[in-house]
Motif scaffolding. Structure first.
Motif, mmCIF file in Angstrom:
data_model
loop_
_atom_site.group_PDB
_atom_site.id
_atom_site.type_symbol
_atom_site.label_atom_id
_atom_site.label_comp_id
_atom_site.label_asym_id
_atom_site.label_seq_id
_atom_site.Cartn_x
_atom_site.Cartn_y
_atom_site.Cartn_z
ATOM 1 N N GLU A 1 51.591 47.574 -0.005
ATOM 2 C CA GLU A 1 52.320 48.100 1.162
ATOM 3 C C GLU A 1 53.086 46.992 1.858
ATOM 4 O OE1 GLU A 1 52.335 51.996 1.566
ATOM 5 O OE2 GLU A 1 52.912 50.728 3.256
ATOM 6 N N LEU A 2 52.404 45.881 2.018
ATOM 7 C CA LEU A 2 53.013 44.754 2.719
ATOM 8 C C LEU A 2 54.224 44.230 1.962
ATOM 9 C CD1 LEU A 2 52.207 43.428 5.328
ATOM 10 C CD2 LEU A 2 50.998 41.704 4.039
ATOM 11 N N GLN A 3 54.117 44.214 0.637
ATOM 12 C CA GLN A 3 55.253 43.735 -0.158
ATOM 13 C C GLN A 3 56.452 44.650 0.013
ATOM 14 O OE1 GLN A 3 53.597 43.297 -4.112
ATOM 15 N NE2 GLN A 3 53.822 41.091 -3.948
ATOM 16 N N SER B 1 51.649 41.734 14.733
ATOM 17 C CA SER B 1 50.614 42.712 15.101
ATOM 18 C C SER B 1 50.736 43.977 14.254
ATOM 19 C CB SER B 1 50.674 43.041 16.590
ATOM 20 O OG SER B 1 51.982 43.375 16.942
ATOM 21 N N ARG B 2 51.974 44.347 13.924
ATOM 22 C CA ARG B 2 52.139 45.534 13.086
ATOM 23 C C ARG B 2 51.546 45.321 11.704
ATOM 24 N NH1 ARG B 2 57.970 46.398 12.515
ATOM 25 N NH2 ARG B 2 58.265 45.000 14.267
ATOM 26 N N TYR B 3 51.789 44.132 11.123
ATOM 27 C CA TYR B 3 51.276 43.888 9.783
ATOM 28 C C TYR B 3 49.759 43.755 9.774
ATOM 29 C CZ TYR B 3 56.199 42.912 8.950
ATOM 30 O OH TYR B 3 57.558 42.988 8.890
ATOM 31 N N CYS B 4 49.234 43.177 10.848
ATOM 32 C CA CYS B 4 47.772 43.097 10.924
ATOM 33 C C CYS B 4 47.171 44.489 11.007
ATOM 34 C CB CYS B 4 47.351 42.280 12.151
ATOM 35 S SG CYS B 4 47.704 40.547 11.975
ATOM 36 N N ASP B 5 47.803 45.365 11.794
ATOM 37 C CA ASP B 5 47.294 46.742 11.881
ATOM 38 C C ASP B 5 47.398 47.439 10.545
ATOM 39 O OD1 ASP B 5 48.648 47.302 15.223
ATOM 40 O OD2 ASP B 5 46.804 46.343 14.520
ATOM 41 N N LEU B 6 48.478 47.173 9.851
ATOM 42 C CA LEU B 6 48.660 47.790 8.537
ATOM 43 C C LEU B 6 47.545 47.382 7.588
ATOM 44 C CD1 LEU B 6 50.513 49.249 6.439
ATOM 45 C CD2 LEU B 6 51.630 47.073 6.103
ATOM 46 N N LEU C 1 51.977 32.354 9.047
ATOM 47 C CA LEU C 1 50.972 32.294 7.977
ATOM 48 C C LEU C 1 49.861 33.288 8.279
ATOM 49 C CD1 LEU C 1 49.627 30.744 5.559
ATOM 50 C CD2 LEU C 1 48.534 29.355 7.266
ATOM 51 N N LEU C 2 49.480 34.042 7.273
ATOM 52 C CA LEU C 2 48.384 35.004 7.432
ATOM 53 C C LEU C 2 47.389 34.796 6.310
ATOM 54 C CD1 LEU C 2 49.809 38.630 7.827
ATOM 55 C CD2 LEU C 2 48.652 37.336 9.552
ATOM 56 N N ASN C 3 46.130 34.698 6.662
ATOM 57 C CA ASN C 3 45.110 34.697 5.619
ATOM 58 C C ASN C 3 44.334 35.996 5.715
ATOM 59 O OD1 ASN C 3 45.220 31.439 5.957
ATOM 60 N ND2 ASN C 3 44.697 32.136 3.913
ATOM 61 N N VAL C 4 44.172 36.642 4.591
ATOM 62 C CA VAL C 4 43.709 38.025 4.594
ATOM 63 C C VAL C 4 42.712 38.246 3.468
ATOM 64 C CG1 VAL C 4 44.667 40.172 3.654
ATOM 65 C CG2 VAL C 4 45.592 39.243 5.729
ATOM 66 N N GLU C 5 41.742 39.087 3.724
ATOM 67 C CA GLU C 5 40.881 39.518 2.629
ATOM 68 C C GLU C 5 41.056 41.017 2.515
ATOM 69 O OE1 GLU C 5 36.759 38.685 3.189
ATOM 70 O OE2 GLU C 5 36.170 39.828 1.420
ATOM 71 N N SER C 6 41.593 41.466 1.418
ATOM 72 C CA SER C 6 41.873 42.899 1.314
ATOM 73 C C SER C 6 41.958 43.311 -0.133
ATOM 74 C CB SER C 6 43.179 43.223 2.019
ATOM 75 O OG SER C 6 44.265 42.860 1.204
ATOM 76 N N GLY C 7 42.205 44.595 -0.302
ATOM 77 C CA GLY C 7 42.368 45.146 -1.644
ATOM 78 C C GLY C 7 43.826 45.199 -2.026
ATOM 79 N N LYS C 8 44.072 45.874 -3.115
ATOM 80 C CA LYS C 8 45.417 45.886 -3.670
ATOM 81 C C LYS C 8 46.394 46.706 -2.849
ATOM 82 C CE LYS C 8 47.579 46.685 -8.152
ATOM 83 N NZ LYS C 8 48.420 47.838 -7.848
ATOM 84 N N GLU C 9 45.936 47.841 -2.269
ATOM 85 C CA GLU C 9 46.903 48.755 -1.629
ATOM 86 C C GLU C 9 47.561 48.106 -0.424
ATOM 87 O OE1 GLU C 9 43.393 50.775 -3.205
ATOM 88 O OE2 GLU C 9 43.521 50.136 -1.119
ATOM 89 N N SER D 1 44.243 48.935 8.592
ATOM 90 C CA SER D 1 44.150 50.362 8.307
ATOM 91 C C SER D 1 43.782 50.618 6.852
ATOM 92 C CB SER D 1 45.469 51.046 8.632
ATOM 93 O OG SER D 1 46.459 50.644 7.713
ATOM 94 N N LYS D 2 44.093 49.651 5.981
ATOM 95 C CA LYS D 2 43.707 49.797 4.583
ATOM 96 C C LYS D 2 42.417 49.050 4.285
ATOM 97 C CE LYS D 2 47.895 51.432 3.403
ATOM 98 N NZ LYS D 2 48.238 52.629 2.672
ATOM 99 N N SER D 3 41.603 48.921 5.313
ATOM 100 C CA SER D 3 40.294 48.268 5.229
ATOM 101 C C SER D 3 40.406 46.831 4.725
ATOM 102 C CB SER D 3 39.321 49.070 4.363
ATOM 103 O OG SER D 3 39.768 49.161 3.033
ATOM 104 N N GLY D 4 41.288 46.083 5.364
ATOM 105 C CA GLY D 4 41.373 44.668 5.071
ATOM 106 C C GLY D 4 40.872 43.887 6.265
ATOM 107 N N ILE D 5 40.606 42.639 6.047
ATOM 108 C CA ILE D 5 40.106 41.793 7.137
ATOM 109 C C ILE D 5 41.081 40.644 7.323
ATOM 110 C CG2 ILE D 5 38.133 40.460 7.956
ATOM 111 C CD1 ILE D 5 36.563 41.802 5.648
#
Lengths: 87, 179
Positions: free
Chosen positions: B73-75, B23-28, B61-69, B31-35
């Motif tokens: 951050e996640l890395q 849940s923390r990573y999803c919020d992260l 497993l997480l599938n995400v659509e997001s930008g670079k930032e 917050s950076k406008s990812g889906i």
């Protein structure tokens, strides 16, 4: 080498080379590293990736396949070799 | 925006904290406008080789659509979190992933569960269905009923037409996603 000589050379192999690329025959364009059954079909008993001359896989698919196998190995979904300690 | 597939493995001792981490990573990411496209918690699986002296780990497993930032951050988070023993972030093409259905690993795990979680039993059963051991490689051929000709005609052991995937497809309807 002429075509006739080539076939004589390969006829003594243990595995006779498949004539078709599995992926082209089944029209699979994306190889998922999570698809363990598919990956295990292309690795040997000791965990090594099989050469495309044995499996009949075409070169572009062989590259994708080996990439997928290496990712799966990194994530411990399939082993690197058969000597790992498994509890 | 780019589509990424993120897999990480949590050490067995911190396996209870996995829900909170997800849940923390999803919020992260949000917050950076990812889906968040898909989240799958595979639970504790047996590893193919020991990592940090343990033989099981908790897979997510997480599938995400997001930008670079968001990904950067996640890395950073993955690198400095000791509970995460492996992680892999891969860019995927949208065409190749179907977010509405569970990932192929889910089908595999359900099939494995029908054999009591034992990979050896499943391998034996699959070999028995084919009538012989292995075709090209170590495992029996993955099922494909559309394939007309068998591979390696000269070898009689290759009649590779198992039926494992049929049972998987039947189990799709009864499946529940974790999240």
């Amino acid at each position: 080498m002429s075509a006739r000589n080539k076939s004589k050379r390969f006829s003594s192999d243990r595995f006779i080379r498949s004539r078709r690329c599995y992926f082209k025959a089944n029209k699979i364009d994306h190889i998922d590293y999570k698809d363990l059954d598919l990956l295990r079909y292309f690795i040997s008993e000791n965990g090594r990736i099989l050469a495309s001359r044995l499996t009949g896989t075409s070169s572009s698919y062989q590259r994708k396949l080996s990439k997928a196998i290496k990712r799966a190995r990194y994530l411990a979904l399939i082993p690197y070799c058969d000597l790992h300690k498994i509890k | 925006m780019r589509h990424y597939e993120i897999m990480f493995l949590v050490h067995l001792e911190q396996s209870d904290q996995t829900q909170g981490m997800i849940s923390r990573y999803c919020d992260l990411i949000k917050s950076k406008s990812g889906i968040i496209k898909r989240v799958e918690d595979w639970g504790r699986l047996q590893l193919a080789y020991p990592i940090e002296n343990s033989y099981k780990a908790h897979y997510v497993l997480l599938n995400v659509e997001s930008g670079k930032e968001a990904i950067d951050e996640l890395q950073k988070v993955f690198r400095y979190n000791d509970a995460i023993i492996r992680h892999l972030i891969v860019r995927v093409d949208e065409k190749h992933v179907d977010y509405n259905s569970p990932s192929i690993m889910r089908y595999y795990l359900e099939d494995l569960a029908s054999y009591g979680g034992s990979m050896e039993k499943r391998a034996k059963a699959m070999d028995a269905k084919e009538g012989s051991k292995g075709g090209i490689g170590f495992g029996p051929a993955p099922v494909d009923l559309k394939a007309k000709s068998s591979f390696g005609k000269a070898q009689e052991s290759q009649g590779a037409q198992g039926e494992v995937k049929d049972s998987d497809e039947q189990q799709v309807e009864t499946k529940e996603e974790d999240e």
